[in-house]
Design a protein around this motif. Structure first.
Motif, mmCIF file in Angstrom:
data_model
loop_
_atom_site.group_PDB
_atom_site.id
_atom_site.type_symbol
_atom_site.label_atom_id
_atom_site.label_comp_id
_atom_site.label_asym_id
_atom_site.label_seq_id
_atom_site.Cartn_x
_atom_site.Cartn_y
_atom_site.Cartn_z
ATOM 1 N N ARG A 248 -2.881 -26.791 17.482
ATOM 2 C CA ARG A 248 -2.594 -28.009 16.729
ATOM 3 C C ARG A 248 -2.045 -29.139 17.589
ATOM 4 O O ARG A 248 -2.480 -30.293 17.436
ATOM 5 N N PRO A 249 -1.075 -28.939 18.493
ATOM 6 C CA PRO A 249 -0.587 -30.064 19.308
ATOM 7 C C PRO A 249 -1.682 -30.733 20.132
ATOM 8 O O PRO A 249 -1.695 -31.961 20.269
ATOM 9 N N ALA A 250 -2.617 -29.942 20.666
ATOM 10 C CA ALA A 250 -3.704 -30.537 21.445
ATOM 11 C C ALA A 250 -4.626 -31.379 20.562
ATOM 12 O O ALA A 250 -5.078 -32.462 20.967
ATOM 13 N N VAL A 251 -4.894 -30.913 19.350
ATOM 14 C CA VAL A 251 -5.760 -31.664 18.437
ATOM 15 C C VAL A 251 -5.077 -32.948 17.988
ATOM 16 O O VAL A 251 -5.711 -34.019 17.901
ATOM 17 N N LEU A 252 -3.781 -32.884 17.722
ATOM 18 C CA LEU A 252 -3.063 -34.090 17.315
ATOM 19 C C LEU A 252 -3.050 -35.136 18.423
ATOM 20 O O LEU A 252 -3.253 -36.330 18.172
ATOM 21 N N GLU A 253 -2.814 -34.714 19.640
ATOM 22 C CA GLU A 253 -2.816 -35.659 20.753
ATOM 23 C C GLU A 253 -4.194 -36.301 20.931
ATOM 24 O O GLU A 253 -4.310 -37.514 21.194
ATOM 25 N N THR A 254 -5.245 -35.503 20.768
ATOM 26 C CA THR A 254 -6.599 -36.042 20.902
ATOM 27 C C THR A 254 -6.902 -37.071 19.818
ATOM 28 O O THR A 254 -7.459 -38.143 20.088
ATOM 29 N N MET A 255 -6.535 -36.767 18.575
ATOM 30 C CA MET A 255 -6.790 -37.714 17.487
ATOM 31 C C MET A 255 -6.012 -39.013 17.676
ATOM 32 O O MET A 255 -6.533 -40.109 17.432
ATOM 33 N N LEU A 256 -4.775 -38.916 18.141
ATOM 34 C CA LEU A 256 -3.979 -40.121 18.342
ATOM 35 C C LEU A 256 -4.512 -40.958 19.504
ATOM 36 O O LEU A 256 -4.453 -42.196 19.464
ATOM 37 N N ASP A 257 -5.022 -40.308 20.542
ATOM 38 C CA ASP A 257 -5.625 -41.061 21.645
ATOM 39 C C ASP A 257 -6.860 -41.828 21.175
ATOM 40 O O ASP A 257 -7.083 -42.980 21.568
ATOM 41 N N ILE A 258 -7.668 -41.185 20.349
ATOM 42 C CA ILE A 258 -8.863 -41.866 19.820
ATOM 43 C C ILE A 258 -8.460 -42.997 18.878
ATOM 44 O O ILE A 258 -9.069 -44.088 18.889
ATOM 45 N N LEU A 259 -7.427 -42.776 18.062
ATOM 46 C CA LEU A 259 -6.968 -43.828 17.152
ATOM 47 C C LEU A 259 -6.393 -45.016 17.917
ATOM 48 O O LEU A 259 -6.547 -46.171 17.492
ATOM 49 N N ASP A 260 -5.715 -44.754 19.032
ATOM 50 C CA ASP A 260 -5.224 -45.861 19.861
ATOM 51 C C ASP A 260 -6.379 -46.727 20.348
ATOM 52 O O ASP A 260 -6.254 -47.953 20.430
ATOM 53 N N LEU A 261 -7.483 -46.090 20.684
ATOM 54 C CA LEU A 261 -8.658 -46.851 21.107
ATOM 55 C C LEU A 261 -9.187 -47.725 19.976
ATOM 56 O O LEU A 261 -9.496 -48.909 20.178
#
Length: 434
Positions: A248-261
């Protein structure tokens, strides 16, 4: 010279056998498939990159790769590989040392060879030129591409050294098809898949592909698509709960990085123009709330104190050490550049464990071990010279005795030695190296 002379080891001046000097063991470079957020920030900081300019160059470079790839009808695997090489290359070199467009085209040139979709450098340059100048297309054998073609070939070697000749990359699109079919079936998930697939292309405008595994990227794309469309979110969570490799922490970080974009560069993406900006911001707030509730860090393996610390400078011993590697923070290529000026050869090892074992073995022959010792030596009293030519009797020296011309000052205790010369035994200290 006889064969025995060749086999006999050289001897030192004290009679001990001198160590045999062999070839330089060279320098080891071991590739690293993943990089943490802390490492990426420190590498960018060491390169002196301006954050706003770095983001623009990264987005424009990936967009150029995608445009040329579509113009040449190359598969998406080539696009994924080219973007991965492009990100790693830019992390190891300063912006002033190259043009980001040349780096993007050179990365695509290397990716075409790796993915067996071979294109000549002039073909890629001609495609990039024709995309910008559709009214005046040029052939690949035009003379205007000769000089840029040499630049692309020159950057090819730097890219190969940057990735450590490790051509392994990740392709989330193939797994994305399987996951969407497993969750929604082959007929119901067509529209859902189209959004996820476009998002997977946008994802390569971030550093996510060099940070996360394939499964983490795919699950982040699927969940983020479900949140934006408002459909099938429960099915996605049920599917994730049944997978042991889900983190879960890896998936959350990935989603937030994409949302920042999507929030910062809304119009520079494929999916960003399809949804309202407030939709992305609401999803980002919900994910940040989950982070605070579950006490999960925004970035994995991140330390704010370590980011502010200045990297320790390389000592001359660490630079010239034959066991030094180029995989240390902050830059993978900083040691490699230094190694080029040395006598040793740069070797690329794929297995980090094998490289570490070789370092430990070689280090045994380059460690300086010594012991202190003290030796007592008996020295005879030297015979001084006569300082008074006119003196031949007892008055020839102030502090000694004379017994005639043949034995002047035989037992003098003054003179040029200052009266403090003791003679006799003297102690010496030194070090003995092994």
């Amino acid at each position: 010279m006889s064969p025995t002379d060749l086999e006999a080891p050289p001897t030192a001046s004290n009679g001990d056998a001198a160590p045999r000097i062999g070839p330089h063991p060279g320098y080891i470079s071991s590739s690293n498939q993943y990089a943490s957020e802390l490492k990426i920030r420190r590498m960018l900081k060491e390169n002196g990159c301006d954050p706003a300019r770095e983001d623009n160059y990264r987005l424009q470079g990936v967009q150029l790769i995608d445009t040329v790839r579509q113009h040449l009808n190359l598969p998406v695997r080539t696009f994924d590989t080219a973007c991965t090489y492009f990100h790693k290359f830019r992390l190891n070199f300063r912006d002033a040392e190259y043009n980001y467009q040349d780096a993007a085209l050179a990365s695509l040139f290397v990716a075409c060879k790796v993915e067996d979709t071979i294109k000549k450098s002039k073909d890629i340059l001609a495609a990039a030129y024709n995309v910008k100048n559709p009214e005046k297309p040029a052939a690949s054998d035009d003379k205007i591409f000769e000089s840029p073609g040499k630049i692309i070939i020159g950057l090819e070697r730097l890219i190969l050294e940057t990735i450590g000749f490790d051509f392994r990359t990740r392709y989330p699109q193939k797994l994305l098809v399987k996951v969407v079919r497993s969750i929604l079936g082959p007929d119901q998930g067509k529209e859902f898949f189209n959004i996820s697939y476009a998002m997977s292309i946008d994802m390569y405008k971030t550093f996510v592909p060099i940070k996360r595994t394939t499964f983490s990227m795919v699950m982040a794309l699927v969940e983020l698509t479900a949140r934006m469309t408002g459909n099938h979110l429960d099915k996605v969570k049920d599917f994730a709960a049944q997978r042991r490799q889900y983190h879960r922490p890896a998936v959350l970080e990935t989603m937030l990085d994409i949302l920042d974009l999507y929030v910062q560069y809304h119009k520079s993406t494929k999916v960003g123009t399809q949804f309202d900006l407030n939709r992305f911001m609401d999803i980002k707030i919900a994910l940040n709330t989950e982070l605070e509730k579950e006490f999960i860090s925004r970035h994995m393996y991140y330390c704010s104190r370590c980011e502010n610390e200045e990297p320790s400078p390389l000592t001359p011993g660490s630079i010239t050490s034959p066991t030094a590697t180029s995989s240390s923070l902050p830059g993978d290529l900083s040691m490699r550049r230094t190694a080029r000026g040395q006598d040793g050869t740069m070797r690329f090892v794929f297995d980090p464990e094998a490289a570490r074992e070789e370092q430990d073995t070689v280090a045994q022959y380059y460690n300086e071990e010594y012991e202190e010792y003290e030796v007592e030596v008996e020295e005879p009293i030297p015979v001084p010279r006569n300082e008074h030519p006119e003196g031949g009797g007892r008055g020839g020296y102030r502090g000694g005795h004379s017994h005639g011309p043949r034995d002047r000052g035989d037992h003098r205790r003054g003179g040029p030695y200052g009266g403090g010369y003791r003679g006799g035994d003297r102690h010496y200290r030194g070090r003995r190296f092994h």
